[in-house]
Each structure stands twice: as C-alpha cells, then as structure tokens.
Design a protein around this motif. Structure first.
Motif, PDB file in Angstrom:
ATOM      1  N   PRO A 272      29.224  16.169  -4.688  1.00  0.00           N
ATOM      2  CA  PRO A 272      30.458  15.834  -5.387  1.00  0.00           C
ATOM      3  C   PRO A 272      30.750  16.853  -6.488  1.00  0.00           C
ATOM      4  N   VAL A 273      32.015  17.117  -6.711  1.00  0.00           N
ATOM      5  CA  VAL A 273      32.387  17.916  -7.884  1.00  0.00           C
ATOM      6  C   VAL A 273      32.276  16.982  -9.085  1.00  0.00           C
ATOM      7  N   PRO A 274      31.426  17.326 -10.059  1.00  0.00           N
ATOM      8  CA  PRO A 274      31.100  16.337 -11.102  1.00  0.00           C
ATOM      9  C   PRO A 274      32.286  16.011 -12.020  1.00  0.00           C
ATOM     10  N   PHE A 275      32.217  14.856 -12.627  1.00  0.00           N
ATOM     11  CA  PHE A 275      33.291  14.403 -13.530  1.00  0.00           C
ATOM     12  C   PHE A 275      33.537  15.414 -14.637  1.00  0.00           C
ATOM     13  N   THR A 276      32.512  16.180 -14.922  1.00  0.00           N
ATOM     14  CA  THR A 276      32.617  17.176 -15.996  1.00  0.00           C
ATOM     15  C   THR A 276      33.553  18.319 -15.620  1.00  0.00           C
ATOM     16  N   SER A 277      33.888  18.444 -14.332  1.00  0.00           N
ATOM     17  CA  SER A 277      34.716  19.569 -13.876  1.00  0.00           C
ATOM     18  C   SER A 277      36.126  19.161 -13.491  1.00  0.00           C
ATOM     19  N   VAL A 278      36.444  17.876 -13.646  1.00  0.00           N
ATOM     20  CA  VAL A 278      37.745  17.384 -13.185  1.00  0.00           C
ATOM     21  C   VAL A 278      38.519  16.805 -14.370  1.00  0.00           C
ATOM     22  N   LYS A 279      39.661  17.382 -14.612  1.00  0.00           N
ATOM     23  CA  LYS A 279      40.486  16.931 -15.745  1.00  0.00           C
ATOM     24  C   LYS A 279      41.697  16.191 -15.182  1.00  0.00           C
ATOM     25  N   ILE A 280      41.719  14.883 -15.399  1.00  0.00           N
ATOM     26  CA  ILE A 280      42.800  14.057 -14.843  1.00  0.00           C
ATOM     27  C   ILE A 280      44.084  14.226 -15.668  1.00  0.00           C
ATOM     28  N   THR A 281      45.173  14.496 -14.961  1.00  0.00           N
ATOM     29  CA  THR A 281      46.477  14.647 -15.622  1.00  0.00           C
ATOM     30  C   THR A 281      47.465  13.655 -15.036  1.00  0.00           C
ATOM     31  N   ASP A 282      46.921  12.650 -14.379  1.00  0.00           N
ATOM     32  CA  ASP A 282      47.717  11.724 -13.562  1.00  0.00           C
ATOM     33  C   ASP A 282      48.381  10.655 -14.421  1.00  0.00           C
TER      34      ASP A 282
ATOM     35  N   PHE B 288      32.476   2.481 -15.335  1.00  0.00           N
ATOM     36  CA  PHE B 288      33.012   3.034 -14.099  1.00  0.00           C
ATOM     37  C   PHE B 288      34.318   3.812 -14.290  1.00  0.00           C
ATOM     38  N   ILE B 289      35.276   3.207 -14.960  1.00  0.00           N
ATOM     39  CA  ILE B 289      36.618   3.827 -15.045  1.00  0.00           C
ATOM     40  C   ILE B 289      36.532   5.274 -15.570  1.00  0.00           C
ATOM     41  N   PRO B 290      35.795   5.529 -16.652  1.00  0.00           N
ATOM     42  CA  PRO B 290      35.754   6.924 -17.139  1.00  0.00           C
ATOM     43  C   PRO B 290      35.019   7.880 -16.186  1.00  0.00           C
ATOM     44  N   SER B 291      34.286   7.320 -15.228  1.00  0.00           N
ATOM     45  CA  SER B 291      33.545   8.184 -14.297  1.00  0.00           C
ATOM     46  C   SER B 291      34.395   8.579 -13.100  1.00  0.00           C
ATOM     47  N   LEU B 292      35.600   8.024 -13.020  1.00  0.00           N
ATOM     48  CA  LEU B 292      36.454   8.229 -11.855  1.00  0.00           C
ATOM     49  C   LEU B 292      36.656   9.696 -11.481  1.00  0.00           C
ATOM     50  N   PRO B 293      36.851  10.601 -12.460  1.00  0.00           N
ATOM     51  CA  PRO B 293      37.070  12.006 -12.085  1.00  0.00           C
ATOM     52  C   PRO B 293      35.994  12.552 -11.144  1.00  0.00           C
ATOM     53  N   GLY B 294      34.814  11.978 -11.202  1.00  0.00           N
ATOM     54  CA  GLY B 294      33.732  12.449 -10.344  1.00  0.00           C
ATOM     55  C   GLY B 294      33.884  12.088  -8.869  1.00  0.00           C
ATOM     56  N   TYR B 295      34.921  11.326  -8.529  1.00  0.00           N
ATOM     57  CA  TYR B 295      35.098  10.883  -7.139  1.00  0.00           C
ATOM     58  C   TYR B 295      36.206  11.624  -6.394  1.00  0.00           C
ATOM     59  N   VAL B 296      36.851  12.586  -7.042  1.00  0.00           N
ATOM     60  CA  VAL B 296      38.053  13.188  -6.453  1.00  0.00           C
ATOM     61  C   VAL B 296      37.707  14.248  -5.400  1.00  0.00           C
TER      62      VAL B 296
ATOM     63  N   PHE C 243      43.858  11.193  -4.321  1.00  0.00           N
ATOM     64  CA  PHE C 243      45.089  11.863  -4.705  1.00  0.00           C
ATOM     65  C   PHE C 243      45.507  11.391  -6.083  1.00  0.00           C
ATOM     66  N   MET C 244      45.387  12.307  -7.043  1.00  0.00           N
ATOM     67  CA  MET C 244      45.807  11.999  -8.411  1.00  0.00           C
ATOM     68  C   MET C 244      45.962  13.339  -9.122  1.00  0.00           C
ATOM     69  N   GLY C 245      46.918  13.388 -10.030  1.00  0.00           N
ATOM     70  CA  GLY C 245      47.143  14.618 -10.772  1.00  0.00           C
ATOM     71  C   GLY C 245      45.877  15.058 -11.501  1.00  0.00           C
ATOM     72  N   ASN C 246      45.457  16.308 -11.312  1.00  0.00           N
ATOM     73  CA  ASN C 246      44.261  16.804 -12.002  1.00  0.00           C
ATOM     74  C   ASN C 246      44.211  18.323 -11.915  1.00  0.00           C
ATOM     75  N   THR C 247      43.451  18.902 -12.802  1.00  0.00           N
ATOM     76  CA  THR C 247      43.141  20.319 -12.722  1.00  0.00           C
ATOM     77  C   THR C 247      41.628  20.421 -12.744  1.00  0.00           C
ATOM     78  N   SER C 248      41.092  21.111 -11.733  1.00  0.00           N
ATOM     79  CA  SER C 248      39.638  21.071 -11.583  1.00  0.00           C
ATOM     80  C   SER C 248      39.069  22.439 -11.256  1.00  0.00           C
ATOM     81  N   GLU C 249      37.842  22.601 -11.665  1.00  0.00           N
ATOM     82  CA  GLU C 249      37.111  23.828 -11.354  1.00  0.00           C
ATOM     83  C   GLU C 249      36.095  23.482 -10.282  1.00  0.00           C
ATOM     84  N   VAL C 250      36.214  24.139  -9.151  1.00  0.00           N
ATOM     85  CA  VAL C 250      35.286  23.827  -8.067  1.00  0.00           C
ATOM     86  C   VAL C 250      34.485  25.082  -7.726  1.00  0.00           C
ATOM     87  N   ASP C 251      33.196  24.869  -7.619  1.00  0.00           N
ATOM     88  CA  ASP C 251      32.302  25.988  -7.288  1.00  0.00           C
ATOM     89  C   ASP C 251      32.115  26.005  -5.769  1.00  0.00           C
TER      90      ASP C 251
END
Lengths: 663, 663
Positions: free
Chosen positions: B29-39, B418-426, B439-447
């Motif tokens: 998974p791309v970790p929650f630390t790398s996904v910024k929700i803008t949704d 749980f709710i704050p961990s959601l970015p880790g599921y995208v 599917f939710m607005g976000n900007t993410s860094e994926v390795d």
C-alpha cells in the motif's frame, strides 16, 4: 333387526377355539350392526359408497389384475412377471370389509355371492402352511422386487407381508361379523397362525416387525374375537420390538421404542395405525406405558400438527408428518388414509379416556378432511387433501382432479371400508351411561346394563343446529344420557392453542328435556342428563350455528395473516366457480360479516357463506388497486367437483398474505 | 512533504534492534504518510475527525477516569475499587493512534504535547517487567472482576490483557511512524516482550490465546517494524493454538483450528481481526493453509453474510454473525467496529491477491455501513448500524439516537483511529503497477520501482461519476496504472449472488487518456493503462451514475418482496423527515423511475433520490386503500441526524412486504 339377531346367533354358535374376549376398553361402542342411519347428509354418503364406491373398487380389483394375482398364486409359475405393488392384495380385502359392513344394513345376495367367489380364489392362493402373499407365491423364484428372496426377508422394508395380514384380518373379521360366514375368517386365521409360528422371540422364530403397521390392531381384534392369547402376544411383540430390529427410522416410527415416543413423526398412516394398535393392546393388557406415550403423541398432534380440516401428514415426501407447526396449504399431503387412521385412533382414545375432546378430532376429520377424499357420488377420489389449490399444482398423484383409481389404491379401498362402518361411531356405552357422540338421523338399539333402549335421533345436522333425541327404554330406565357438546360450541376449535375463534359466543348450546330447559355442567365435554327415562322422552339439543372466523397460531407460517371460516362442524373454502376473481387476490376486512345462504341445488345441497372483501390487483399503470367483491364459500369437502381452479381454506385478512393479480 | 521526509529520516536513524522487514504482501500500500486528501466528501469527514472526534475521545478518556486508571496503576492500592471495563485502556491507545495519523497531515504541536503527557502517565502505569494492564496493576489483590486473580489467568475469557497489547502496539507503531518518537513504542515493546517471556509453548511458559483477537496483526506489524522474529512467532502461536486451549467456542472463533475454519461465525469484530492477523502472518510466512481458510471464509461472508451496506454481524446476541442469509434489518447489529475490521481484512485480501473484488467490499463498507457509525460532525456515534428503524427500537446501546460515548467505547475510539488512516487505502504498488483503489481528491507521491510519481486525483465522487487522474513522473516512466472499476459499474453489486441489480447497464464506465478514448480488458477488476507516462498525462474515468435497483437473494427472508436503491457507491434509505407517510406503508411499483435531485443544503450536501410509490392504508371503512406518494431517499450513512423516526433501506415492492397503516 332380524339381521342383528341372526348375527348374534352366529356369534354364539360358531365353534371358535376359545371364548370371545372383552375389548378391554372401559367404554364400549354401540356396534355398526345396531345403528340404522336415516340421515340425509350421511345417507347420501352411505348410498354412494354402496352403489358406487364398493362396486367400483371391486371392478377395479378385477380389471387391474388384483384377482388374477390370486389365481396365479394358486398356480405358481416362474414365468410370471410380478408387477403392481406388493400390497395390491389388500385392496381386495378392504373392499370385502366395506361390502360386509354395507350388507349388514342392506343385505345383497348377489354381492354376498360375488364375495364368496372372490374368497374362493383367495383361498386357492394360500400356501399349505397358511402363508398368503401373492407377490411371492405366484413366482417364488422371482417374486415382487420389494419382497426379498425369502419369506419375511424384507418385511421390515417394503415387503408388506404383515400389512397384508392386518388388512386380511380386518376384512375377514368384518365379513364374519356381518355375514356369520367363516370362509374369509378361516383363511385369515390360517395366515395369522403361519406368521405366529415363524415370527417371535422364541427359539427358531425370527424377530421381525411390520414395515407398515396395521397388523397390531388387527391381531388385537382377532384376540378379542377368538380369545386366543397368542394373537395378543404377537400384536404386543410387533409393538415392543419396534426400534430394536433392523428397522430404526422415523419414517416407520421405529426410531425409538414405542413407549418412548412423544411426537408424531414419519409416515402418517403408519403412525396412526400404530397408535391405534397401542391403544388396543393397552386396553387389553392394562399397559400404562403405551397409554402415556399415545397421550403425549396425541397432545403433540392436536396442538402442533393437525390441519383445521382434521388432516394429518403435512409432507408429500415420505407421506409424513412435518415439523411442529409445519402446515403448508397448497402442498399439504393429508392423505385420505391418514384421516381414516386418525379417526380409528381418536375413537380408541375416547374409548380409553371417555373425553369428548377426542371426538372433536373425529368430527372435524369426518366432516372435512376425510369425506373430501371421495366425490359426492362416491366415484372418484383424492389421495392427498390439500387446503389450497391454484388449479395447476398436481397434488392428486399427478393430477389436479378427482380420480377414479390409483396405481397405489389404498385410499379408495380404505374409503370403501370406512364409510360403511360409520354407524359404529355414533354411540357408546359404559355402565348406565349412553354417549351420544355424533349427530345424525338414526334409529338404534342400545344395550344399557342388559336393558334394551331404542334411541332415535332426528336432525338437519350439520346444516341445522337442532337435534331431537327420542329415548325409548322398555319400561323405565335410570340412565345417564351423555350428549357430546362439540368443542366449537364451547368456543374451542380444537384442544390446545393451534387454532382460535376470533370471537367468543356467550350462549352457544342449550338442551331441553320434554320441552323444559335443562342445565348441566359439562363432564369431560358431555352434557349429562342423568334421570329415569320413560318411553317417548324427548331431548332437544340446540347449537348456535352462527358462522365463526378462525385464526391459526402465529407459529403456523402458512396461515399467517389469514383466516378461515367454519359453521357448525363444517370448514369452508372459497373455490373459483363461485367467485369471479382470483381467490388468492382477496383481502377480507377485520370483523367480516358473514351471511348464510341456502343452496339446495348445489353440490347435493349445501349452505354457502357469503362475506364482503376486496380483490387486490395491479392496475394498468402498475399500481396497486382494489375492487370490492362478495366472496362465496362452500364446504371444504365439496371442492373440485366442477373442474380445477383456485381454492383456499385460509384466506388473506392481512395484505401480507395477498397475491395481487395483474388487471 | 517536509513531514514525509522527516519521517523517512527517523526510520533510517532509529536504533531498532533488528532490521525493518518487508510486510511480505505481494502488493504494497502507498502509506497514509504519502497521500494528501483534498477531497470535499472525505475532507469533511477527516476534518470532523480531527476537530471533533479525536478531541471528544480524549476528553471522554479524561472525564470517564480512563487516564486516572493509569495514575492509579502507577500507585497501586488495595483500596481502589476497579470498575469500568477491563479494556478501557485501549480507548486511550486507539485515540493516540488516530491522533497520530491526523497529525501526520495536520501537524499540531499542542496535540503532540498533550499525547506526550498522556504517555507519561501510561509509562508510569507499566510494571517493572513490562506488564501493563491497569485493571490489575492498580489493585493486584482485588483486580477487575473479569481479570482473574493472576496474570493471564482469564486472558482467554474476559481479561483482555492481549487485546490491550494489540491496541497498544497498533497505537504505538502509528505514533512512532507519524511523530518519529519512541515514547509510546518503547512502552509497547516492553509489554510485548513481557508477554513473549511468559506466553508460548517453551518450558516455563503458559499456553494461552487471546480471548479477543487483535494482538495477532499488531505483533505482525511489530515484526515488520523491528525485524524481531519472536513477535511473528508469537502472532503465529496465538493463531495456531486457537481451538486447542481452554477456549473452544464459536463466539471467539476457537471452535476449530483456524486453518480448518470455513464459515464466519461468532463475534464479528473478533472474527475479522483474526482473519486480518491470519492474512498478515500468511504474507510473512507464506503459509498457504491460512490463505486457503480465509479465502473460504471470505466467500462465505460475501455470498451469505454481508449486508448491502457492507455491515457484518447480524445478531445483537453475542455481537455475532448469524446463520447463512440471516440478515434482519430492524435488529441488524452491524457493529461499527466490525465494519472497520472488515476494511482491515479486505484490504489485506487485496494485498494478497490483487483482485478488485476485495475493494468492492472495502468501498461499500466505507461509504455506507462504516461512516454511518459516526455523525457528520464527528461528535456522536452508532454502536450497531441497522438497516431499518421504527423510531422506537433501542438499537444503539439502549437508545434510538446517535450517542456521544458508550460505557463500552470501542466504536468511537475505533473511528478515532480509522478515519484519519483512510489516506492509506487509496493507492498500492506492485513492481511497475500502481493500483488506484479509491476515488477521492488527493495529491500523492508514489514510489514506483524507485522512481517518484506524483498522482493527482480530482473528482466529485461519490456524487459525480467523473475522476481525473493526473500522472506526473519525473521524466518519462513505463508504468501500468491499474484503475479499479467498481463491481457496481460492472453490473455486479458484490461478488457472488447475494444481491443483484434488477437491470444491466450496457455501457457503465469509460476511460480516456489525454482526451482519447482508451480500451482495456479488465484484469482482476482493474482497467489497465500500461504505457510510458510523461508529466501532465491526463486520465479521465467516467462511471455511469444512474440510480440502480437492487434485490436480495430469495434466501434472505428479511428482504423478501423488497428492493433497495443505490447510486454509485452510495446505498440509499428512506427516512421519516423527508416523507410525510409511514415508510413501512410504502409500495414501490415494478420498474420504478428514479430522479436524482441535488440538495446541497441538506446533511452536508447530498444527492437525493425521488421515486413514485403508493402509501397503503386501511381506510375508515376498514378497507385497504392507496394514496400516490413521492418517496424521497437519502444516503444511508446520513440517517438519524434529524431526530428518531422510521427509516428503511429495503423497501416493499411486493405488497406482501407492506405494513398498511390505519387512516
């Protein structure tokens, strides 16, 4: 009258080996030989039985090769292909039994002669040692596929050798009682002796129990007739070994020793025949363990497994009782034979306990789920008796119509023997008490403490609620006339809480003696008139015949949101010819008003019920819509005489039960 | 961005005893630390969690004495009366866990300091050898009534010592990952080491398994973080001993060895936590027997035990799974914690198998039966999540309203984490594949294979069916973008035949790349765009958002004659404030036409569905009558924000399901 005396004489002079025994029951039924039915309702049924059912059954025995089986057995050959069913012989025995009861009231020399000729070929089929089972005897090398390679080998499965013995005895004893002739009885005793020699727990005997019960009650009857202890012992052996032999399944009530059984399970006909046998043996031996068991099973049936029509055996599969409260309507099995067996059993329960509640089951079964099984003219039959039809579901052995015969013809031949025996269920005697159990026009001779009392019933029952009973003792007689007040006239549909009336009626029966109102507390459901009777004393019984609405226990899934209608002992149904809308689309409002309409032309003369309802449908716009309708109901027993279509006993009162139709 | 780098640094420099291990899953998974929700949709939820749920949970921990328990444990006394529940400590751990995820995206120094102060008292409560369980430590002579007189004595029953360990580890690892600080992690490791010293099958150790599972997955996580084999061994021990110790009941999935289980039974939260632990240990050990078991159990759940809302655990009694197809609506339990656990489990199933079907369960749960458990403002909660209400049935721990806290507070604190961990599921990554799972607005860094790719999603999902995905690699990058096409956009409500759409939609999704239509066969439910990507490449995904009608498998008694409505991932319900008739009296015609109406003012902004129906009632004459009505539906998750009254997800389409009201 002459006939009765002649029969008594025969009883007295016939050289039976031992003395006739008392049945052992505390209460003695007044035998069919002493009751002359003069009733309009039952008169029609007895006439149809005499003129149509019995001749039809004999002719079917002939044309389907049942007689030929006996002829073949008299001349065995390894060439014969043994077909049919391994109990086809019994249809012959059962029809002779019915004809015998009938000839008692309506002597018929031609019929008597015909039966003698049939018995000649039956006798010829009997093997030297008494064994009589055409399915094997006609071709011992290749007997019927159900019969096993040796005698008794498959008697616990499908071989029916003991079942045949049972019906043979029942038929032979009736024939003997009615005609005084021993030609059938001797055959049957010879076969019983053969079974007795080979079956039992003594050294050299085989331990076997019947796959299909009936021999138990037949052997008890033979014991009563002959006084020979061995027949009673064999009956008891058949009961007590059950559950201990190779047969240990619920289907044939062999899952537990009979005295440990407490729920009605398995094949319904087998079950009630067994419970009847248990009652007989208990009465004769005083065995309280049997009585305890059948008391429990009876409670189970009436409170959880009995249809409102008196039908039993909910499932087509295994012709069996369902789970508690499993009482589907469309797919109800309710075999006609099971209804007959249920009358046998409940009659015996009454003879044991003297309680009217057993006759509530007898009456409900008689007027509804039993006579539904035979057409008004006696010429066609139902095997199952469902409480609902969609006009398509092929409930009747592959048909949705009344049929003149079946491959397995147990039901028509059982009706042949039961209907003519009905007079034997009207009265019973204990000490100075005379029980009046059924209401139908008749003139009867009752022996009360050695004194002859003539009782004459006049009634329009079941259509009318008035019953006149004229009591004519020779001189004066102290006597307790015990008149059954049906449960329905005491606000109880049946014992237990399986069904309820939606309202209670305050005053639903009354009794007058010689025109003067008479009060009595009920004793075990009987209105007791204990007095000194004189010739011409008149009793007038009145029952309130207002139609009643019934609901089922909410545990009965199939009847949820539904009601049924009843008037007196008659359960009603709605059928398509009387209603110009789909029956299943009808919705009946709360507190329906019901009108009673006489229709003497329809279905041999009935009273219809009419009530207002709505037909629920989906209109052309796809929306739910309603139409006010008048719903006509007819007696359940009279359905499917006018072609197939929809029929329902349990009618929707809650919209959840309605099936709307498309406009 | 800064934060992410800092965290990476911490990872690198922290002196953990052994090396960090790979999770073992084929997909990462791309970790929650790398996904910024803008949704907009999820932004509201994350904000409510941050601003309301987490502060509320902390304040409840304070005011209900949960902190005080730690203070007392630091200064034990035989005077203390140990009340509450034996797992109250975990609410503190769970809230710290949630706050940690939240702080990752929204740094909050004050909160960080507050947590440190809480951790100071937690540390003080720890016994010298690492044991940390305030229910015993504060008064070892008279510990909590559920805790037994000695350590671990009742850990298989209600003592929860291992459950506390599990939540402690989950919280501590999140706190360490988010803040880089070891103050919580050290406490947790010390307790884990204590358990490891005393529990196991080596001589001198006790063989015990958790009464309530969670330690299994937490220990696997600790193994991944630390590389210490003993934690993985302990996790596996807890799984493999299950069914062999004193605990052998279905309630806690101890009726059989875990690898022999094939049906979801017992307490639903315990169950899905265990299945998650089995997936983790299987991924790390390659144990295919675990996978075989959870594959079977998963099939069982999705095809027989899953509510349309994603809820699991049908029964209040035992908070447990029911029988197959036992899915009542009014009395549905569907604990919020079980929905969260079901996401944990299905996420892991995806990581094992790479199939989109697991995310169909995740998405359905997320948008419906999970977020229904927390009010839009984050301030009140459901423990159960029924699919029907009559406004009276007290489903929510004795209430028919959303409540700010519970005696047993597992659900609010689980939502906190749980709710704050959601970015880790995208997103997730495998080799050169990037999975787009939600599917939710976000900007993410994926390795991707060591190369950084920025992915930006813009969408009005779940209200709108358009998703823009901008792919920005550094330079060019060969990469397979795997876009999940939800089951509902492939005419499948869920895998299996538990639910069906009443119609199929021919063209329900389409994809363009840089404005040009792109075709792809789906691979395991993913639309694959395998190409060389350049900065600014645009993918446009379109889903058909026409509302759909759903029926349940006819074996689901509760949904018979009923339909439900869905649009995109959202399950709808009808609730009283929007309808001026009893919801249960409504009848929807066949082939209902559904209108979608935007209502930006209502319930944080929703799209309502409107359809025509009839209200069925009994009129003053006692007859069935109908009234044409317009039925308004709202998203299920948004019900019970406007006072209690009737609500239904499954609405009558057959009159048999209607409850008519009196006029």
């Amino acid at each position: 009258m002459n006939k009765i005396i002649i029969t008594f004489l025969f009883f007295a002079i016939l050289p039976l080996k031992a003395q006739k025994k008392d049945s052992g029951y505390p209460i003695t039924p007044v035998p069919f030989t002493s009751v002359k039915i003069t009733d309009s309702f039952w008169g029609q049924r007895l006439k149809a039985s005499r003129e149509k059912t019995i001749p039809l059954a004999f002719s079917k025995c002939e044309e389907t090769g049942r007689y030929e089986n006996f002829v073949k057995a008299a001349n065995p050959s390894s060439e014969y292909k043994v077909g049919g069913l391994s109990f086809d012989d019994t249809d012959v025995y059962k029809t002779i039994e019915g004809a015998s009861y009938s000839m008692q009231t309506y002597p018929d020399k031609k019929l008597d002669k015909y039966i003698d000729s049939v018995l000649t070929i039956v006798a010829a089929a009997q093997e030297e040692d008494g064994y009589l089972y055409t399915s094997r005897t006609m071709n011992p090398e290749h007997p019927h596929e159900w019969s096993g390679s040796k005698r008794w080998e498959k008697v616990e499965e499908l071989s029916h050798e003991f079942y045949n013995l049972g019906h043979m005895l029942e038929g032979a004893i009736a024939h003997y009682q009615a005609t005084g002739k021993r030609n059938f009885l001797d055959i049957a005793i010879k076969y019983a002796d053969c079974v007795d020699r080979e079956i039992g727990d003594a050294p050299g005997k085989q331990i076997k129990v019947p796959g299909h019960q009936i021999a138990e009650m037949a052997l008890a009857k033979l014991y009563v007739l002959t006084g020979e202890q061995k027949y009673l012992d064999l009956a008891k052996f058949f009961l007590d070994e059950r559950g201990y032999t190779s047969r240990t399944d619920e289907y044939s009530q062999a899952h537990k020793p009979v005295i440990e059984q407490d729920e009605a399970v398995g094949h319904a006909v087998r079950a009630v025949y067994m419970y009847s046998g248990m009652a007989d043996v208990a009465a004769l031996t005083g065995d309280s363990a049997y009585i305890k068991a059948i008391d429990k099973i009876w409670e189970n049936v009436v409170s959880k497994k009995l249809y409102i029509t008196g039908g039993i055996g909910a499932r087509h599969e295994g012709e069996a009782f369902g789970e508690n409260y499993e009482l589907p309507n469309l797919t109800a099995y309710n075999e006609t034979c099971a209804a007959i067996g249920n009358v046998y059993w409940n009659h015996r329960m009454f003879l044991l306990h003297g309680d009217a509640k057993y006759y509530d089951v007898v009456e409900r079964t008689l007027y509804n789920g039993l006579i539904s099984g035979v057409a008004l003219d006696g010429g066609t039959f139902f095997y199952p008796n469902p409480l609902e039809s969609d006009g398509e579901y092929q409930f009747n052995q592959g048909a949705c119509e009344r049929k003149p015969w079946f491959g397995c013809a147990c039901c028509p031949s059982n009706l042949s023997r039961f209907i003519p025996s009905l007079p034997g269920y009207v009265y019973a005697v204990k000490d100075n008490s005379v029980y009046v159990n059924l209401f139908m026009g008749n003139t009867s001779e009752v022996d009360v403490e050695g004194k002859k009392v003539t009782i004459k019933q006049t009634t329009g029952y079941p259509w009318k609620g008035d019953v006149q009973i004229e009591v004519n003792p020779k001189g004066k007689k102290d006597m307790a006339l015990r008149i059954r007040i049906p449960g329905w006239a005491q606000n109880q549909v049946l014992p237990g809480d399986l069904y309820s009336f939606t309202d209670n009626v305050l005053s639903n029966h009354s009794v007058k003696v010689n025109g003067i109102s008479f009060k009595s507390k009920l004793e075990k459901g009987y209105f007791v008139i204990d007095r000194t009777w004189e010739k011409g004393d008149q009793v007038e019984v009145h029952f309130n015949m207002e139609p009643r609405v019934i609901t089922a226990n909410e545990k009965v899934e199939a009847d949820k949101g539904r009601i049924s209608f009843e008037r007196g002992p008659i359960v009603y149904c709605a059928e398509w010819p009387d209603n110009d809308f789909e029956i299943s689309s009808v919705l009946i409002p709360a507190n329906p008003q019901v009108e009673v309409v006489d229709n003497p032309e329809l279905l041999n003369g009935i009273k219809e019920l009419k009530t207002k309802g709505q037909s629920i449908f989906i209109n052309k716009d796809g929306l739910l819509d309603t139409k006010n309708v008048e719903l006509t109901l007819i007696p359940y027993y009279s359905w499917l005489h006018r072609g197939s279509g929809d029929m329902m006993v349990w009618l929707p009162q809650n919209v959840s039960a309605v099936k709307p139709v498309a406009e």
